[in-house]
Design a protein around this motif. Structure first.
Motif, PDB file in Angstrom:
ATOM      1  N   THR A   1      -2.639   0.252  10.608  1.00 39.30           N
ATOM      2  CA  THR A   1      -1.701  -0.861  10.371  1.00 39.30           C
ATOM      3  C   THR A   1      -1.559  -1.708  11.643  1.00 39.30           C
ATOM      4  OG1 THR A   1      -0.518   0.523   8.798  1.00 39.30           O
ATOM      5  CG2 THR A   1       0.631  -1.437   9.587  1.00 39.30           C
TER       6      THR A   1
ATOM      7  N   VAL B   1      -6.142   2.830   2.100  1.00 42.99           N
ATOM      8  CA  VAL B   1      -5.353   1.648   2.497  1.00 42.99           C
ATOM      9  C   VAL B   1      -6.264   0.601   3.143  1.00 42.99           C
ATOM     10  CG1 VAL B   1      -3.485   0.826   3.995  1.00 42.99           C
ATOM     11  CG2 VAL B   1      -3.245   3.013   2.780  1.00 42.99           C
TER      12      VAL B   1
ATOM     13  N   ASN C   1       0.871  -1.178   0.000  1.00 41.43           N
ATOM     14  CA  ASN C   1       0.000   0.000   0.000  1.00 41.43           C
ATOM     15  C   ASN C   1       0.905   1.224   0.000  1.00 41.43           C
ATOM     16  OD1 ASN C   1      -2.790  -1.002   0.161  1.00 41.43           O
ATOM     17  ND2 ASN C   1      -2.080  -1.971   2.058  1.00 41.43           N
TER      18      ASN C   1
ATOM     19  N   ASN D   1       2.877  -1.540   4.338  1.00 45.02           N
ATOM     20  CA  ASN D   1       2.214  -0.233   4.262  1.00 45.02           C
ATOM     21  C   ASN D   1       3.280   0.859   4.291  1.00 45.02           C
ATOM     22  OD1 ASN D   1      -0.261  -1.438   4.160  1.00 45.02           O
ATOM     23  ND2 ASN D   1      -0.784  -1.039   6.305  1.00 45.02           N
TER      24      ASN D   1
END
Ligand code: NAP
Length: 251
Positions: free
Chosen positions: A184, A126, A84, A147
């Motif tokens: 995350t 995301v 991402n 990420n």
């Protein structure tokens, strides 16, 4: 069954995502080169060669994300690596210098529409891609999510008055990366009893369109940590937040 590693990199038509795609393809990975504008993705993929496959994906558009996931399922049957990477620093038209950015992004003056626009891409985008791609990652025997955040979003770093980027901590870009870090962490906790690994990473301050090409590191240098983490194999670590060279960033 395709035995090559299958990766999706969002926002891969330029900048860090393009550099990462180039290096993964050189490793022999099949990379779906995500681009919100398909023509730009096709041009970038052509420059890299056959291992880069352009795919339209706008992370703010659920239909586009669903179509990308359906295509990956049909053509490859799984996903091994999701990066991402797509991100924006502002929603303004034309060039925004770093000096303008610094003086117009403060909490008391920034436009709420701009903050919402940045968060739509950097945070909700995301999460939306994660939700759509997770079923495909579950079909891999060696899945990893990377990420791409930023050191400027670190609350721990910004709590220190001597942190050099502290002056640009503001509700738009920097706080969107703080929120991305939180999301995350939620992914890491959700997946900790599975084989899927999750890493959070910051490029260096890299010369790209995101910062009006005022970043001080070349694309190659600035992307190194993203490339290193995206290359990690099944024994590589999970739940890390790092910058080059594997240095831990405080959350
Ligand atoms: P960049 O060259 O501007 O690339 C950003 C990419 O994201 C572009 O391909 C852009 O597409 C794409 N994108 C933007 N909005 C999108 C959307 N809604 N859907 C899909 N793609 C979208 O910037 P970069 O520096 O390489 O940034 C890559 C990542 O690194 C970002 O997450 C950024 O926050 C992070 N980062 C960068 C630095 C740095 O110093 N450069 C430092 C720390 C973190 P278009 O080409 O169509 O605009």
């Amino acid at each position: 069954m395709n035995h090559k590693r299958i990766a999706l990199v969002t926002g891969a038509n330029q900048g860090v995502g393009l550099q990462l795609t180039r290096e993964l393809v050189a490793d022999g990975v099949t990379v779906l080169l995500g681009s919100r504008n398909l023509a730009r993705g096709e041009a970038a993929a052509q420059e890299i060669g056959p291992g880069a496959i352009p795919i339209q994906i706008d992370v703010t558009d659920l239909a586009s994300i669903a179509a990308a996931a359906a295509r990956i399922r049909d053509e490859f049957g799984r996903l091994d690596l999701l990066v991402n990477n797509a991100g924006i620093s502002n929603t303004r038209e034309g060039t925004v210098t770093m000096a303008e950015f610094a003086t117009t992004s403060g909490a008391s003056i920034v436009s709420l529409d701009e903050v919402r626009g940045i968060w739509e891409t950097n945070v909700f985008g995301v999460l939306a891609v994660y939700q759509a791609m997770l079923p495909l990652l579950r079909l891999s025997s060696d899945a990893r999510i990377v990420n791409v955040s930023s050191g400027v979003g670190s609350l721990g770093a910004n709590a220190d008055p001597s942190f050099p980027y502290r002056a640009i901590y503001a509700p738009g870009y920097a706080a969107s990366k703080t929120a991305l870090n939180g999301i995350t962490l939620a992914m890491m906790i959700e997946l900790e009893n599975t084989a899927i690994k999750v890493n959070l990473v910051s490029p260096g301050f890299t010369s790209t369109a995101l910062n009006n090409f005022e970043g001080v590191e070349t694309l190659e240098e600035g992307s190194r940590e993203v490339v290193r983490v995206a290359r990690l194999g099944p024994d590589g670590p999970t739940n890390t937040f790092t910058q080059w060279d594997g240095q831990t960033i405080p959350w």
